[in-house]
Write an enzyme that holds these catalytic residues in place. Structure first.
Site, PDB file in Angstrom:
ATOM      1  CE  LYS A  16      36.006  52.194  41.440  1.00 57.86           C
ATOM      2  NZ  LYS A  16      35.338  51.628  42.628  1.00 57.86           N
TER       3      LYS A  16
ATOM      4  CG  ASP B 140      32.076  50.706  41.592  1.00 61.77           C
ATOM      5  OD1 ASP B 140      31.173  50.018  41.071  1.00 61.77           O
ATOM      6  OD2 ASP B 140      33.215  50.266  41.839  1.00 61.77           O
TER       7      ASP B 140
ATOM      8  CE  LYS C  40      32.260  46.538  41.997  1.00 59.86           C
ATOM      9  NZ  LYS C  40      32.977  47.659  42.600  1.00 59.86           N
TER      10      LYS C  40
ATOM     11  CG  ASP D 184      18.319  44.179  47.470  1.00 61.70           C
ATOM     12  OD1 ASP D 184      17.341  43.400  47.495  1.00 61.70           O
ATOM     13  OD2 ASP D 184      18.834  44.654  48.501  1.00 61.70           O
TER      14      ASP D 184
ATOM     15  CB  THR E  12      38.951  42.959  37.634  1.00 57.93           C
ATOM     16  OG1 THR E  12      38.653  43.900  38.664  1.00 57.93           O
ATOM     17  CG2 THR E  12      38.363  43.457  36.353  1.00 57.93           C
TER      18      THR E  12
ATOM     19  NE  ARG F 276      44.210  48.208  45.344  1.00 53.94           N
ATOM     20  CZ  ARG F 276      43.806  46.949  45.396  1.00 53.94           C
ATOM     21  NH1 ARG F 276      44.090  46.221  46.458  1.00 53.94           N
ATOM     22  NH2 ARG F 276      43.113  46.423  44.406  1.00 53.94           N
TER      23      ARG F 276
HETATM   24  O1  C5P Z   1      43.207  49.809  43.359  1.00 51.21           O
HETATM   25  P1  C5P Z   1      42.631  49.274  42.084  1.00 51.21           P
HETATM   26  O2  C5P Z   1      43.183  49.973  40.840  1.00 51.21           O
HETATM   27  O3  C5P Z   1      42.720  47.769  41.981  1.00 51.21           O
HETATM   28  O4  C5P Z   1      41.092  49.669  42.174  1.00 51.21           O
HETATM   29  C1  C5P Z   1      40.104  49.211  41.268  1.00 51.21           C
HETATM   30  C2  C5P Z   1      38.764  49.735  41.692  1.00 51.21           C
HETATM   31  O5  C5P Z   1      37.794  49.255  40.775  1.00 51.21           O
HETATM   32  C3  C5P Z   1      38.309  49.289  43.081  1.00 51.21           C
HETATM   33  O6  C5P Z   1      37.608  50.377  43.662  1.00 51.21           O
HETATM   34  C4  C5P Z   1      37.354  48.157  42.837  1.00 51.21           C
HETATM   35  O7  C5P Z   1      36.313  48.124  43.783  1.00 51.21           O
HETATM   36  C5  C5P Z   1      36.785  48.527  41.458  1.00 51.21           C
HETATM   37  N1  C5P Z   1      36.315  47.402  40.642  1.00 51.21           N
HETATM   38  C6  C5P Z   1      37.125  46.327  40.291  1.00 51.21           C
HETATM   39  N2  C5P Z   1      36.629  45.302  39.518  1.00 51.21           N
HETATM   40  C7  C5P Z   1      35.370  45.346  39.075  1.00 51.21           C
HETATM   41  C8  C5P Z   1      34.539  46.431  39.394  1.00 51.21           C
HETATM   42  C9  C5P Z   1      35.063  47.460  40.169  1.00 51.21           C
HETATM   43  O8  C5P Z   1      38.308  46.306  40.677  1.00 51.21           O
HETATM   44  N3  C5P Z   1      34.916  44.396  38.272  1.00 51.21           N
END
Ligand code: C5P
Length: 245
Positions: free
Chosen positions: A32, A59, A61, A64, A123, A218
């Site tokens: 991603k 991603d 997002k 607009d 999330t 992460r």
């Molecule tokens: O590090 P982590 O596992 O929390 O990363 C989750 C990834 O998913 C991040 O890049 C974040 O921008 C993305 N994301 C999210 N929640 C959403 C959509 C995308 O955490 N609803």
């Protein structure tokens, strides 16, 4: 190669990204690219992954007016990405224009047709903050996610990004062929930080609940041994499948 895991390359150092992709090698097919690597490196990061034979979820997002998002989607198609995200809360016309742009723009320069995903509710937002943020909204957070998923489906999107906690009701209302991609995943085992995520589940639970793809950043990209972390997550995904089969 596992097709359910999408590793989120939320890093701003290109050599670190390349070293990670090399290390994970055959274990990971899907990456991603979100705001962090794209703002630092632009389309170059997508070309790098494509040259390595990887799939890319772009991603960014988009949120607009309809014309702006639709034309941005055309640019994403040209880069050859496989999944594109746009905010479902941008509204029906924005979603519909983007679907049309993807249908007409795909395949023109030898690129395939990317799948378009609607972002529902981030999330990192929990129920209490949701009602603070939107004041007198009549719906609960879960109802808002379902509302946005149905809006995305009715506009012709291929699926949504949502928390794993909403997989089951989204499946019920949008059907089996609607893609559900879930971030907010934290592996099993003690000592794993939630970071800024609020509505989380483990990889195994998310797969059992019916996620098509799980997005993990992460817990893989910020740990000392990303290969061991990935292998443990892949095992959880397999266990999740076994339980659903
Ligand atoms: O590090 P982590 O596992 O929390 O990363 C989750 C990834 O998913 C991040 O890049 C974040 O921008 C993305 N994301 C999210 N929640 C959403 C959509 C995308 O955490 N609803």
């Amino acid at each position: 190669m596992n097709e359910r895991l999408i590793v989120s390359l939320d890093l701003s150092d290109m050599s670190q990204i390349q070293a990670l992709v090399e290390k994970l090698n055959e274990r990971v097919l899907y990456y991603k690219i979100g705001a962090i690597p794209f703002t630092h490196f632009g389309p170059e990061i997508v070309s790098y992954l494509k040259q390595k034979g990887k799939r890319v979820m772009l991603d960014l997002k988009y949120h607009d007016i309809p014309n702006t998002v639709a034309r941005a989607c055309e640019g994403a198609i040209r880069m050859g990405v496989d999944l594109i995200t746009i905010h479902a809360s941008g509204g029906f016309s924005m979603l519909e224009e983007s679907v049309k742009a993807v249908l007409t723009g795909s395949g023109q320069e030898g690129t395939g047709k990317p799948r378009l995903l609607g972002i529902t509710v981030l999330t990192s937002i929990d129920e209490a903050y949701f009602s603070d943020l939107f004041g007198n909204i009549q719906r609960t957070l879960a109802e808002q996610v379902i509302f946005l998923a149905q809006l995305a489906r009715s506009a012709g999107l291929d699926g949504v990004v949502a928390s794993p906690q909403e997989i089951v009701p989204i499946r019920q209302c949008c059907g089996d062929d609607f893609l559900i991609v879930t971030p907010g995943i934290r592996p099993e085992g003690g000592g794993i930080s939630q970071d800024d995520q609020a509505r989380t589940m483990t990889p195994k639970e998310a797969i059992q609940a019916g996620a098509d793809y799980i997005v993990i950043g992460r817990p893989i990209v910020k740990v000392a041994d990303p290969v061991a972390a990935t292998e443990a997550i892949l095992k959880e995904i397999e266990d999740g499948h076994r339980k659903t089969a």
